[in-house]
Every structure is written in C-alpha cells, then in structure tokens.
Design a protein around this motif. Structure first.
Motif, PDB file in Angstrom:
ATOM      1  N   UNK A 231     -48.881  50.624   2.655  1.00  0.00           N
ATOM      2  CA  UNK A 231     -50.198  50.400   2.062  1.00  0.00           C
ATOM      3  C   UNK A 231     -50.294  51.198   0.770  1.00  0.00           C
ATOM      4  N   UNK A 232     -50.644  50.516  -0.304  1.00  0.00           N
ATOM      5  CA  UNK A 232     -50.750  51.182  -1.603  1.00  0.00           C
ATOM      6  C   UNK A 232     -52.006  50.715  -2.328  1.00  0.00           C
ATOM      7  N   UNK A 233     -52.366  51.482  -3.322  1.00  0.00           N
ATOM      8  CA  UNK A 233     -53.490  51.179  -4.218  1.00  0.00           C
ATOM      9  C   UNK A 233     -52.921  51.200  -5.628  1.00  0.00           C
ATOM     10  N   UNK A 234     -53.123  50.120  -6.355  1.00  0.00           N
ATOM     11  CA  UNK A 234     -52.614  50.051  -7.725  1.00  0.00           C
ATOM     12  C   UNK A 234     -53.755  50.243  -8.725  1.00  0.00           C
ATOM     13  N   UNK A 235     -53.709  51.345  -9.466  1.00  0.00           N
ATOM     14  CA  UNK A 235     -54.612  51.619 -10.591  1.00  0.00           C
ATOM     15  C   UNK A 235     -56.086  51.558 -10.214  1.00  0.00           C
TER      16      UNK A 235
END
Length: 301
Positions: A231-235
């Motif tokens: 799980x990631x969050x981009x910008x």
C-alpha cells in the motif's frame, strides 16, 4: 465512474482511430441480451447511459464500457438433477451409461433449463489513452481485463497491446523500500503489505492496518520473503495497492484531487461524468510514467 482497480496495457503501436471511427467499429458488437439458450453474451454499451454513444472522448482519452450478461445455473442443482436423470435412464435401460452418454444427459439438461434461468449482468469500464499509448481497464481480474481486450480486438481486427512491464522486478524494488524504510520522496509507504517466500509454494504473510516499520516485518524480509503487494500513497494525490505485476488495486483519489472536482460546476449526468473522467484520466496519466520510472523504466522487449 471513478476507477477502483487498474489493469494497465501498453499499446505497442499508435492508436490512430478517431472517436467516431472507434464508435463505428464497436457498433457491430453492441450489447444484446442472451438468447433463450445462450449461457452468456458480451457487447459494448454507452459509458454514459443517457447519451447512447459507445465512446466518450475527452482530451485524447476514449472511454468504453463492456457489458456481459450471464445465466445463473447453480452447479449443485445441475449435478443433482443430472444424477437423477442418469439413474432413471440406467434403470429403464438396465445398464450403466457411458461417460459420453452421461455428458450428453447433462448438456441436454442445461439446454432445457437455460431459458428459465435468471440472468445477471456486469459492466467493465476501460479507456484508451491515445496520447501516451496506454489502455487502462477498471478491473482487479486479469482474466476479465484480457476478456475485454479480446472483444476489442475482434471489433478492430487487431490491437497491439501487452501488459505493462518494467526493467526491474517490482517485488525486488518494493522489498528494498520496505527493508530500508526508504521509498522515493514522492511515495509514502502505508500500512498494508503482502509478503511471500520465494520458493515454490512458499508461505505468504498478509499485514493490514499494521506498522510496516516494526522489527517483525524486517525479520520476515531478512528470512528471504519478498513484497508482492504494498500500500502506497503517491504525492498525496492517489493511494493504492501495487502488486508485483504492476496491477493497481483499491485505488483512492485523495483530497488534492477531490478539491479539483469540487471547483467544477457539473449540473447533469453527462457533465459530471465528463468532469470525473477528465480529472481521473489526467491523474492516472501523470502517475503511470512515475511508476515506470521507479522500477527502472519500461521493458518493451
């Protein structure tokens, strides 16, 4: 209309059809309901139901919608009724039916029941990014995505597209991010991952709502497990689960993106759809080159 999952394909040749030309191609396979004895039917339907158009175009992006209808025949019911018919036939004929005859009994039963079966349908949205050369399908299932592309190929004659591929293996790069707790500056690791041992039939560890910086996670990584989902969050614009095949799941557009939508005045269904599509497609168009970059660039071999 906001996509929740992304199966991404690279067009290996420029897509040159105009929206009007694409509409004409799709019209030959417009959606129709199953006939009495069909188990399923697939066709194209309007992305915006009120418009009736099979292609919705915005700034070089062309939205499509495939619709599949299937008859519901529970396998347990079919098997039970088939067995009853086989036993009845064997009793009347005084012999055991062959495998071929048993199959024929089942096929005949299904043929009889299909006209009475309930039908359900589901839609799959996709769009063609003619500017950057991608096809993006809103589906978490690779089979469903490939099925939609297969029907699109039938309409177009050919469609040179392949799943997205990178030079570096995503699982190795994501494993390094988690091991070092050091992802690129614009990518924030969130609280969910899936780890797998590299050996065949290796064990899988799933972590959800979990601090991935804890020593227990590092212990699994030190033992050789690799990250296959993260799980990631981009910008601070988009959050999602990225897997080892570069499929994107549980996509969420964050406040910075939603604020743009709030500033747009969309008074009817078509206007709202157009506004959503314009913002969504542009955000994804900005994201995809960055994904390719962090995994060493695109592998077109």
């Amino acid at each position: 209309m906001w996509f929740k999952n992304l199966s991404i394909f690279r067009l290996t040749e420029a897509f040159t059809l105009s929206p009007t030309e694409l509409e004409q191609k799709l019209a030959g396979m417009a959606f129709r309901h199953c006939t009495a004895h069909e188990e399923s039917a697939f066709g194209w339907t309007a992305p915006i139901s009120s418009s009736g158009q099979l292609v919705h175009s915005s700034n070089g992006f062309m939205m499509l919608c495939g619709k599949k209808e299937e008859k519901v025949l529970p396998s347990a019911v079919i098997n039970e009724m088939t067995q009853e018919k086989i036993l009845d036939a064997e009793e009347k004929q005084g012999r055991k039916l062959s495998k071929k005859e048993r199959t024929a009994v089942k096929d005949e039963l299904i043929f009889e029941l299909l006209p009475k079966a309930f039908a359900f349908s589901r839609k799959t949205y996709a769009y063609i990014d003619t500017l950057n050369g991608f096809i993006v399908v809103d589906s978490a299932s690779s089979k469903s995505s490939e099925d939609l592309l297969s029907h699109l190929r039938k309409c177009l004659g050919s469609l040179p597209a392949q799943p997205l591929n990178t030079i570096e293996k995503p699982s190795l790069i994501m494993t390094q991010w988690l091991t070092d707790q050091a992802a690129p500056a614009d990518i924030t690791i969130e609280d969910e991952c899936e780890l797998r041992s590299p050996e065949e039939a290796g064990g899988i560890i799933r972590c959800k709502r979990h601090d991935l910086a804890l020593p227990e996670i590092k212990n699994h990584l030190d033992s050789g497990k690799q990250v296959i989902k993260l799980a990631v969050n981009w910008a601070d614009r988009i959050a999602f689960i990225l897997d080892e095949s570069l499929a994107i799941k549980r996509l969420r557009f964050l406040d910075l993106v939603n604020d743009q939508l709030a500033d747009m005045n969309a008074e009817d269904e078509a206007s709202r759809f157009d506004a959503d599509f314009a913002i969504m497609s542009q955000e994804i168009a900005n994201l995809l080159p960055r994904i390719l970059e962090v995994f060493g660039g695109e592998n077109l071999a």
